[in-house]
Design an enzyme around this catalytic site. Structure first.
Site, PDB file in Angstrom:
ATOM      1  N   ASP A  76      69.219   2.569  24.579  1.00 19.75           N
ATOM      2  CA  ASP A  76      69.262   1.506  23.565  1.00 19.75           C
ATOM      3  C   ASP A  76      68.376   0.316  23.913  1.00 19.75           C
ATOM      4  O   ASP A  76      68.547  -0.760  23.346  1.00 19.75           O
ATOM      5  CB  ASP A  76      70.704   1.023  23.362  1.00 19.75           C
ATOM      6  CG  ASP A  76      71.192   0.183  24.510  1.00 19.75           C
ATOM      7  OD1 ASP A  76      70.753   0.420  25.651  1.00 19.75           O
ATOM      8  OD2 ASP A  76      72.011  -0.726  24.271  1.00 19.75           O
ATOM      9  N   GLU A  77      67.423   0.507  24.804  1.00 18.59           N
ATOM     10  CA  GLU A  77      66.636  -0.644  25.230  1.00 18.59           C
ATOM     11  C   GLU A  77      65.253  -0.184  25.686  1.00 18.59           C
ATOM     12  O   GLU A  77      65.129   0.840  26.353  1.00 18.59           O
ATOM     13  CB  GLU A  77      67.357  -1.325  26.403  1.00 18.59           C
ATOM     14  CG  GLU A  77      66.882  -2.702  26.715  1.00 18.59           C
ATOM     15  CD  GLU A  77      67.858  -3.411  27.659  1.00 18.59           C
ATOM     16  OE1 GLU A  77      67.676  -4.608  27.863  1.00 18.59           O
ATOM     17  OE2 GLU A  77      68.770  -2.758  28.182  1.00 18.59           O
TER      18      GLU A  77
END
Length: 364
Positions: free
Chosen positions: A97-98
């Site tokens: 998610d990053e």
DNA sequence: TCTGGGGTCCTTATCCTC
DNA sequence: TCTGGAGGATAAGGACCC
């Protein structure tokens, strides 16, 4: 991405939107496990990542508890990464998610570019992202966390000192709860501004030469680490926590068998062999110990890993109940061209002579 | 009483070789 | 032959990240 796992669940199940959703463990809040992600609605009850599921349940029994579905989140992650790569090939995925993007080669105004990326992710996945802009990865990362969710935030080189000054030291990469406590107790450091006032020598005396020098640089917003688009893993591991502590050796050996098999499968799939096998044991009181053995040659073979793991198990004192068992293989290399990464199944050994000489029968 | 799983990196100790 | 480093490899633990 904002509350990524929970947001994916709310995206694919609209009836969950607006409700407290907790993703973690096997989704049963009465069993062992921790919160991976809590939706913003659940955070309002004081639920946060890494909290035991049982604690989260006490804080909000009516929350919806869901198991972690890595496959589903991975699909969303790939779609998002695909969007990012349309803007630059210099993408460093940090986790599902990053990611960092090096857009120094693009001519657009960075905030306008970030706004476009944020809007496209939202249009094409229904999820919100928070984007930080900075002259380096450190400041971009801090910026991304200053305003959440669904925001674009910039820290400029000129403005970094003022922005950082009053933030708590723990927002810096590399300062966790332990280091933050030591800095406060020994040096009365609470904010990044406080940290900037400490000499290099004092930091190194307290935290060691490397860590001290590192903090001395980052509290000033200095970071020259590049965006890394791909890297090689250094180890592969599997571990599991029992629902109930055990002291039965047969149970633990059974667990080592399955964990070794999973690590061997991961090695084969990723195309690695490794030389050091480590067994990890966490006792009922949470004391965690490891025992490691480096083999004369690399292996990816299930039976070889298992045999080593069982030998290592015998070096632990089994006088207390065990709650976690883990197997790790490190010292990874790519196997030489043309050589099998794992021993062939029983009865097809191409290397029977060595087995016999060593007196080891691990073909079965 | 509770505290997951998959990683990385650093520090310290010990052993061995040169 | 003894002594003392330097420095690499290995092992164990710990802090940190998502």
């Amino acid at each position: 991405m904002d509350a990524f796992f929970a947001a994916v669940e709310q995206q694919r199940r609209p009836e969950l939107r607006g409700k407290p959703v907790v993703v973690g463990g096997d989704g049963n809040p009465h069993r062992r496990g921790v919160v991976s992600t809590a939706s913003y609605e659940a955070r309002a009850y004081g639920i946060h990542s890494a909290m035991p599921l049982r604690t989260a349940y006490k804080k909000c029994p009516k929350a919806i508890f869901l198991p972690v579905d890595f496959r589903a989140y991975g699909e969303f992650s790939r779609r998002i990464i695909t969007i990012l790569r349309e803007y630059t090939l210099l993408v460093e995925p940090m986790s599902m998610d990053e990611a960092f993007l090096d857009v120094s080669g693009r001519s657009e105004d960075p905030p306008a570019l970030a706004e476009e990326i944020r809007r496209r992710i939202n249009d094409e996945t229904g999820l919100t992202a928070s984007i930080g802009i900075g002259p380096n990865k450190l400041l971009a990362k801090i910026a991304s966390g200053l305003r959440k969710p669904d925001a674009v935030t910039e820290i400029t080189a000129d403005g970094s000192a003022e922005t950082l000054r009053d933030l708590p030291s723990i927002v810096l990469w590399g300062i966790g709860p332990k280091t933050a406590a030591r800095l406060e107790e020994s040096l009365r450091v609470r904010t990044i501004g406080d940290l900037c006032a400490i000499s290099l020598e004092s930091l190194q005396e307290l935290l060691g030469p490397r860590h001290g020098e590192y903090l001395y640089r980052i509290c000033r917003g200095r970071d020259d680490s590049p965006v890394i688009t791909e890297w090689e893993p250094k180890s592969l591991s599997r571990e599991t926590t029992y629902q109930q502590d055990t002291r039965r050796r047969e149970t633990i050996v059974g667990t080592l068998t399955s964990l070794s098999g999973e690590v061997a499968a991961d090695l084969r799939q990723e195309g690695y062999v490794g030389r050091t096998v480590t067994v990890k044991i966490r006792y009922h009181n949470f004391k965690t110990h490891t025992r490691a053995l480096t083999l004369p040659e690399s292996t990816g073979d299930h039976q070889r890993i298992l045999q080593t793991a069982v030998a290592l198990l015998d070096r632990f004192t089994m006088d207390r109940p065990v709650r976690l068992v883990g197997v790790r293989v490190s010292g990874l290399t790519r196997p030489p061209e043309g050589e099998p990464q794992t021993a062939p199944p029983a009865g097809e050994s191409v290397d029977g002579r060595r087995d016999a000489k060593d007196g080891e029968s691990w073909s079965d």
